[in-house]
Design a protein around this motif. Structure first.
Motif, PDB file in Angstrom:
ATOM      1  N   ASN A 352      30.402   7.290   8.633  1.00 48.36           N
ATOM      2  CA  ASN A 352      30.577   7.142  10.357  1.00 48.36           C
ATOM      3  C   ASN A 352      31.978   7.752  10.169  1.00 48.36           C
ATOM      4  OD1 ASN A 352      28.438   5.272  11.157  1.00 48.36           O
ATOM      5  ND2 ASN A 352      29.144   4.204   9.397  1.00 48.36           N
ATOM      6  N   GLU A 353      32.158   8.831  11.130  1.00 48.17           N
ATOM      7  CA  GLU A 353      33.380   9.640  11.340  1.00 48.17           C
ATOM      8  C   GLU A 353      33.393  10.064  12.795  1.00 48.17           C
ATOM      9  OE1 GLU A 353      33.448  13.154   9.249  1.00 48.17           O
ATOM     10  OE2 GLU A 353      31.271  13.667   9.097  1.00 48.17           O
ATOM     11  N   ILE A 354      34.701  10.201  12.942  1.00 52.36           N
ATOM     12  CA  ILE A 354      34.977  10.869  14.392  1.00 52.36           C
ATOM     13  C   ILE A 354      36.060  11.820  14.177  1.00 52.36           C
ATOM     14  CG2 ILE A 354      36.517   9.254  15.066  1.00 52.36           C
ATOM     15  CD1 ILE A 354      35.700   9.616  18.016  1.00 52.36           C
ATOM     16  N   TYR A 355      36.017  13.144  14.680  1.00 54.45           N
ATOM     17  CA  TYR A 355      37.121  13.798  14.160  1.00 54.45           C
ATOM     18  C   TYR A 355      37.482  15.193  15.363  1.00 54.45           C
ATOM     19  CZ  TYR A 355      33.128  16.997  13.486  1.00 54.45           C
ATOM     20  OH  TYR A 355      31.594  17.772  13.685  1.00 54.45           O
ATOM     21  N   LEU A 356      38.505  15.596  15.253  1.00 51.24           N
ATOM     22  CA  LEU A 356      39.218  16.716  15.840  1.00 51.24           C
ATOM     23  C   LEU A 356      39.591  17.805  14.965  1.00 51.24           C
ATOM     24  CD1 LEU A 356      40.008  17.969  18.648  1.00 51.24           C
ATOM     25  CD2 LEU A 356      42.215  16.574  18.459  1.00 51.24           C
ATOM     26  N   ARG A 357      39.022  18.921  15.022  1.00 49.06           N
ATOM     27  CA  ARG A 357      39.478  19.916  14.109  1.00 49.06           C
ATOM     28  C   ARG A 357      40.117  21.368  14.562  1.00 49.06           C
ATOM     29  NH1 ARG A 357      34.803  20.166  11.166  1.00 49.06           N
ATOM     30  NH2 ARG A 357      35.583  18.480  10.016  1.00 49.06           N
ATOM     31  N   GLY A 358      41.201  21.822  13.943  1.00 44.74           N
ATOM     32  CA  GLY A 358      41.591  23.122  14.486  1.00 44.74           C
ATOM     33  C   GLY A 358      41.873  24.060  13.426  1.00 44.74           C
ATOM     34  N   LEU A 359      41.480  25.353  13.683  1.00 48.06           N
ATOM     35  CA  LEU A 359      41.937  26.314  12.629  1.00 48.06           C
ATOM     36  C   LEU A 359      42.316  27.689  13.078  1.00 48.06           C
ATOM     37  CD1 LEU A 359      41.419  27.204   9.511  1.00 48.06           C
ATOM     38  CD2 LEU A 359      39.022  27.863  10.255  1.00 48.06           C
ATOM     39  N   GLY A 360      43.521  27.756  12.748  1.00 47.54           N
ATOM     40  CA  GLY A 360      44.315  29.175  13.149  1.00 47.54           C
ATOM     41  C   GLY A 360      44.066  30.182  12.165  1.00 47.54           C
ATOM     42  N   GLN A 361      44.861  31.242  12.619  1.00 45.79           N
ATOM     43  CA  GLN A 361      44.857  32.234  11.216  1.00 45.79           C
ATOM     44  C   GLN A 361      45.957  31.750   9.934  1.00 45.79           C
ATOM     45  OE1 GLN A 361      46.104  35.723  13.141  1.00 45.79           O
ATOM     46  NE2 GLN A 361      44.220  36.351  13.960  1.00 45.79           N
ATOM     47  N   ARG A 362      47.040  31.005  10.511  1.00 50.12           N
ATOM     48  CA  ARG A 362      47.818  30.710   9.645  1.00 50.12           C
ATOM     49  C   ARG A 362      48.159  29.092   9.550  1.00 50.12           C
ATOM     50  NH1 ARG A 362      50.029  35.229   7.230  1.00 50.12           N
ATOM     51  NH2 ARG A 362      51.659  33.674   6.306  1.00 50.12           N
ATOM     52  N   ASN A 363      47.371  28.351  10.305  1.00 46.98           N
ATOM     53  CA  ASN A 363      47.637  26.859  10.345  1.00 46.98           C
ATOM     54  C   ASN A 363      46.181  26.057  10.669  1.00 46.98           C
ATOM     55  OD1 ASN A 363      46.852  27.614  12.902  1.00 46.98           O
ATOM     56  ND2 ASN A 363      48.613  26.434  13.860  1.00 46.98           N
ATOM     57  N   TYR A 364      46.174  24.904  10.097  1.00 49.96           N
ATOM     58  CA  TYR A 364      44.925  24.033   9.890  1.00 49.96           C
ATOM     59  C   TYR A 364      45.274  22.745  10.339  1.00 49.96           C
ATOM     60  CZ  TYR A 364      41.187  21.407   7.999  1.00 49.96           C
ATOM     61  OH  TYR A 364      39.909  20.424   8.235  1.00 49.96           O
ATOM     62  N   PHE A 365      44.351  22.028  11.275  1.00 46.40           N
ATOM     63  CA  PHE A 365      44.740  20.619  11.706  1.00 46.40           C
ATOM     64  C   PHE A 365      43.386  19.834  11.389  1.00 46.40           C
ATOM     65  CE2 PHE A 365      44.303  17.368  15.159  1.00 46.40           C
ATOM     66  CZ  PHE A 365      45.539  17.116  15.406  1.00 46.40           C
ATOM     67  N   ASP A 366      43.464  18.644  11.100  1.00 46.65           N
ATOM     68  CA  ASP A 366      42.278  17.948  10.993  1.00 46.65           C
ATOM     69  C   ASP A 366      42.733  16.415  11.236  1.00 46.65           C
ATOM     70  OD1 ASP A 366      39.451  17.815   9.749  1.00 46.65           O
ATOM     71  OD2 ASP A 366      40.449  16.176   9.160  1.00 46.65           O
ATOM     72  N   LEU A 367      42.031  15.881  12.222  1.00 50.08           N
ATOM     73  CA  LEU A 367      42.354  14.324  12.526  1.00 50.08           C
ATOM     74  C   LEU A 367      40.930  13.634  12.586  1.00 50.08           C
ATOM     75  CD1 LEU A 367      44.290  12.217  13.606  1.00 50.08           C
ATOM     76  CD2 LEU A 367      43.424  12.883  15.879  1.00 50.08           C
ATOM     77  N   HIS A 368      40.981  12.842  11.569  1.00 45.16           N
ATOM     78  CA  HIS A 368      39.831  12.156  11.109  1.00 45.16           C
ATOM     79  C   HIS A 368      39.704  10.335  11.124  1.00 45.16           C
ATOM     80  CE1 HIS A 368      37.043  15.332   9.529  1.00 45.16           C
ATOM     81  NE2 HIS A 368      35.982  14.316   9.634  1.00 45.16           N
ATOM     82  N   GLY A 369      38.658   9.714  11.688  1.00 45.72           N
ATOM     83  CA  GLY A 369      38.438   8.585  11.258  1.00 45.72           C
ATOM     84  C   GLY A 369      37.289   8.253  10.571  1.00 45.72           C
ATOM     85  N   TYR A 370      37.436   7.281   9.768  1.00 43.70           N
ATOM     86  CA  TYR A 370      36.250   7.070   8.768  1.00 43.70           C
ATOM     87  C   TYR A 370      35.964   5.474   8.907  1.00 43.70           C
ATOM     88  CZ  TYR A 370      37.055  11.486   6.955  1.00 43.70           C
ATOM     89  OH  TYR A 370      37.315  12.909   6.625  1.00 43.70           O
ATOM     90  N   TYR A 371      34.484   5.263   8.624  1.00 38.72           N
ATOM     91  CA  TYR A 371      34.000   4.077   8.294  1.00 38.72           C
ATOM     92  C   TYR A 371      32.782   4.229   7.488  1.00 38.72           C
ATOM     93  CZ  TYR A 371      31.941  -0.757   8.422  1.00 38.72           C
ATOM     94  OH  TYR A 371      31.590  -1.941   8.127  1.00 38.72           O
ATOM     95  N   PHE A 372      33.082   3.654   6.315  1.00 37.09           N
ATOM     96  CA  PHE A 372      31.906   3.708   5.241  1.00 37.09           C
ATOM     97  C   PHE A 372      30.840   2.825   5.135  1.00 37.09           C
ATOM     98  CE2 PHE A 372      36.188   5.949   3.824  1.00 37.09           C
ATOM     99  CZ  PHE A 372      35.378   7.489   3.702  1.00 37.09           C
ATOM    100  N   ASP A 373      29.679   3.105   5.549  1.00 35.96           N
ATOM    101  CA  ASP A 373      28.784   2.081   5.293  1.00 35.96           C
ATOM    102  C   ASP A 373      27.812   2.087   4.070  1.00 35.96           C
ATOM    103  OD1 ASP A 373      26.327   0.396   6.082  1.00 35.96           O
ATOM    104  OD2 ASP A 373      26.027   1.480   7.885  1.00 35.96           O
ATOM    105  N   ILE A 374      27.886   1.467   3.325  1.00 35.64           N
ATOM    106  CA  ILE A 374      27.453   0.980   2.082  1.00 35.64           C
ATOM    107  C   ILE A 374      26.109   0.640   2.322  1.00 35.64           C
ATOM    108  CG2 ILE A 374      27.662   0.267  -0.343  1.00 35.64           C
ATOM    109  CD1 ILE A 374      29.573   2.386   0.340  1.00 35.64           C
ATOM    110  N   GLN A 375      25.098   1.153   1.713  1.00 36.26           N
ATOM    111  CA  GLN A 375      23.782   0.891   2.081  1.00 36.26           C
ATOM    112  C   GLN A 375      23.121   0.101   0.750  1.00 36.26           C
ATOM    113  OE1 GLN A 375      21.107   2.471   5.124  1.00 36.26           O
ATOM    114  NE2 GLN A 375      22.103   4.341   4.537  1.00 36.26           N
TER     115      GLN A 375
END
Length: 779
Positions: A352-375
């Motif tokens: 389970n995840e929610i994210y905001l991601r940005g990619l430029g020519q010389r920079n990278y942004f990644d904001l993530h939240g995670y919840y791992f559901d073990i089945q």
């Protein structure tokens, strides 16, 4: 007789072309292809008409225009040939006969023996019609009749997407559908096949009173899809019939009721929305189990009667550089989706995840939240409680667009904030290991690096490197966990830093030889830095394992994550080789060793997971590492990665692979051997061989197989085989997989897939592990 009224001939051409075009649209629609609506041809009075015939006669008294012998007509990019064409202006009928061949601008071809239509195209009749479309679908009918402006009927029709046999033209195709009547309704935009019989190898295998599909003006149409089947011990035999429904051009859904002979009715659905800047998918499923006692006692599968799941997946473009998205699932127990193999939700670990991601020519942004559901089938969900809940994880990379002091400046930042509800600990070998402790943990890291390469007149490349890193940390773990020999810092805040000054020297030289060219590049590096601070005193969440080999020999920091920092003064020495032979053979190689010159060796420092143990870097002189690869022009690649003991030169680890891709055979052979690692509980070497193979028997038939061997236990861990047939209209795959070393006698599966181009798929289980190679044959 001379003819001077060109409008009469344009009208004749328009009548002929449009009448046949109506037949084409009426027939080709059964292929369910998305096409643009046909425009009315005769409205363009300025269109050029080209007409050629052996004889052209205009009977002014009878008002009949007749073209005889080898008639060829071209009008508005439509082409037609026939033996005779006659247009009666009094009755308004157009009659064409004799080997009629009609070609649309898009390339579809229609063949007929006789055609009789009215000049307003309201009614007409075509005798012995045959259609060939550009996507190799074919249809033939004894006759076609246009009853009104909106309705056309084809009688005794045969449809197939298979090419005719060139050796035996009269032989029945692999599959075909025969219908007594095909009715095209222009108002409802549907094609209805009445009394349809499905034939395979010329033998009937199924019958439906009617089948209704969209016509050529409709891209999507609501209706039932091909059924799906499966079988298992706990669930029994299952059959599901998906129903596809179109709500709007941007929204549709699929509802699949599936009946399991042992557990009852499962209802599964998927609702899809497409927006201008993204998409969203909602999935749900539910069942009331009839026989939960079929499952093992003490499991969540057995204790659950009513089970349900809902999931949501979305991704949206904020602008060309930024994306926002999420993926989440909720279910009534921890194993429902995996037990029933719900599509897109059946993996052992659902992220389970929610994210905001940005990619430029010389920079990278990644904001993530995670919840791992073990089945799994554990009622207590212990493994899931041991997973980290990440809120959030933040990564940012930046490279300065302009040189700074003539060199490249880059900045890397990472924020990790997580909590864990239950500690994850296990005893392995001679030590306890703690991949995660219950409580809260936060760390913010920023590192700046500058480097610049200078080239001396002699060709020596010198690259000075300067890096500075700072960490701010917080954790709520109180005291040492039981069994931990190190000293964990008390709960609260901490800080640490790392300053690095380094120099890399490379001296590549080119050797030109009669058989090819070779580049040998000796490389030396030295990094001067203080000792790692609080090694073993802080949590280690993201740097728990790594493999030291030739690919990481020249890394400045060889740890795999931010929670550990390589400290002390270290030198890396080795060489890199690249060869290119005239016969197309490519050669690659690396060999070297790493040396801890001063300070404390980070890889010899214990932490909560003993990350550096048995890595080959824990001694003052590291193990030797080497890599060699050969790329052959015939499609073969041979590569080996090895690590040798720094004292005895004994083989500590080997990773070797052979990959091959030829027109008939492709596959990969992977061999891994790791010497005994007592600290990890391995008193004997680990030796595993994995093989995947695909063999093309002929143009249509292929075999695929996979197997994994454990040489130490002399066991086959997993094996599988599949046989596939593929041609331009059909794919058939039958696969078998089992795990002989498993103690579960029922640990085997049989799956099958039958795909008819333009019609759909029939699946029993899943054959996706074997479909990639088969699909390549079809292209």
């Amino acid at each position: 007789m001379a003819v001077n009224n060109r409008k009469k001939f344009r009208r004749l051409a328009a009548a002929l072309m449009t009448s046949v075009s109506v037949c084409v649209s009426g027939v080709s629609a059964t292929t369910a292809l998305a096409q643009s609506p046909l425009s009315t041809i005769g409205k363009d009075d300025n269109a050029k008409m080209l007409l050629r015939a052996n004889e052209l006669v205009y009977d002014q008294d009878q008002q009949i225009v007749t073209a005889n012998g080898g008639v060829q007509m071209y009008y508005n990019r439509y082409r037609m040939v026939a033996q005779r064409v006659q247009y009666n202006q009094k009755t308004g009928h157009v009659i064409a006969s004799g080997n009629i061949e009609f070609v649309e601008p898009g390339g579809n071809r229609v063949y007929a023996e006789q055609m009789d239509v009215t000049n307003d195209f309201g009614q007409g009749f075509v005798n012995t019609i045959r259609l060939e479309t550009t996507d190799n679908t074919r249809m033939a009918a004894e006759s076609a009749e246009r009853q009104s402006q909106d309705v056309m009927v084809l009688n005794n029709t045969v449809y197939t997407a298979c090419l005719p046999c060139s050796a035996t033209p009269g032989k029945a195709p692999l599959w075909q559908v025969k219908a007594q009547r095909v009715i095209r309704d222009g108002q409802t935009h549907t094609i209805r096949l009445e009394h349809a019989r499905f034939e395979l190898f010329g033998a009937p295998i199924g019958y439906l009173p009617f089948v209704e599909v969209p016509d050529e003006t409709v891209e999507r149409k609501s209706g039932f899809l091909f059924p799906k089947f499966s079988a298992s011990d706990n669930l029994g035999f299952s059959a599901g019939i998906p129903y596809y429904h179109v709500f709007s051009p941007s929204m549709d859904a699929t509802i699949t009721p599936t009946y399991y002979s042992s557990q009852g009715l499962l209802v599964q659905g998927e609702v899809r929305n497409q927006f201008d800047n993204g998409s969203h998918t909602l999935e749900f499923a539910g069942i009331h189990q009839q026989n939960p006692k079929n499952f093992d006692p003490g499991t969540s599968d057995r204790d659950a009667d009513t089970r349900a799941m809902v999931s949501s997946h979305g991704e949206f473009d904020i602008n060309p550089r930024w994306k926002f998205g999420w993926n989440g699932m909720l279910q009534t127990d921890n194993n429902f989706a995996r037990t029933y193999k719900l599509e897109n939700a059946s993996s052992e670990t659902y992220t389970n995840e929610i994210y905001l991601r940005g990619l430029g020519q010389r920079n990278y942004f990644d904001l993530h939240g995670y919840y791992f559901d073990i089945q799994d089938d554990s009622k207590s969900s212990i493994r899931e409680r041991q997973q980290a809940i990440v809120y959030p994880s933040f990564d940012y990379d930046y490279v300065a667009p302009e040189p700074v002091f003539g060199g490249q400046l880059s900045v890397t930042s990472n924020l990790t904030n997580l909590t864990r509800r239950q500690s994850d600990a296990y005893f392995e070998g001679s030590d306890w290991r703690f991949p995660g402790l219950s409580g809260d943990y936060s760390r913010f890291t920023t590192e700046a690096e500058w480097k610049r390469t200078f080239t001396t007149p002699q060709g020596l490349l010198l690259t000075p490197i300067v890096a500075a890193r700072g960490d701010g940390l917080y954790h709520s773990f109180d005291g040492n966990p039981s069994g931990y020999d190190g000293s964990l810092n008390s709960s609260g805040t901490d800080g640490r830093y790392m300053l690095t000054a380094g120099l890399e020297a490379r001296y590549p030289f080119l050797i030109e030889a009669p058989g090819g060219s070779h580049i040998i590049e000796p490389i030396g590096q030295i990094f001067v830095r203080p000792d790692e601070q609080d090694a073993g005193g802080l949590p280690n969440e993201d740097a728990q394992s790594f493999v030291y080999d030739a690919t990481t020999l020249f890394d400045r920091d060889k740890f795999s994550g931010f929670d550990r920092i390589e400290g002390g003064t270290r030198a890396n020495l080795g060489f890199r080789y690249t060869g290119s032979l005239n016969n197309g053979i490519g050669l690659r190689g690396i060999f070297g060793q790493s040396y801890q010159l001063a300070g404390k060796n980070s890889f010899a420092s214990d932490d909560l997971v003993s990350a550096g143990n048995e890595s080959g870097l824990e001694t003052t002189r590291s193990d030797y590492v080497a890599m060699a690869a050969v790329d052959l022009p015939q499609g073969f690649t041979v590569q080996g990665n090895t690590r040798f003991d720094e004292k005895t030169f004994d083989l500590k680890r080997t990773d070797a692979s052979v990959g091959y891709t030829t027109p008939r055979v492709s596959g990969k052979l992977i061999y891994t051997k790791v010497s005994a690692q007592p600290q990890y509980g391995d008193s004997s070497p680990t030796e595993v061989l994995k093989n995947t193979l695909s063999f093309r028997v002929n143009e249509n038939w292929s075999l695929a197989g996979t197997a994994t061997w454990d040489f130490n236990n002399n066991d086959v861990i997993r094996r599988g085989i599949a046989v596939s047939y593929a041609d331009e209209c059909t794919i058939f795959t039958l696969a078998y997989t089992d795990k002989p070393a498993s103690t579960d006698a029922a640990d085997w599966t049989v799956s099958a897939r039958l795909s008819f181009r333009t019609l759909g798929d029939v699946n029993v289980g899943s054959t996706k592990d074997y479909t990639d190679y088969t699909e390549s044959f079809r292209e």
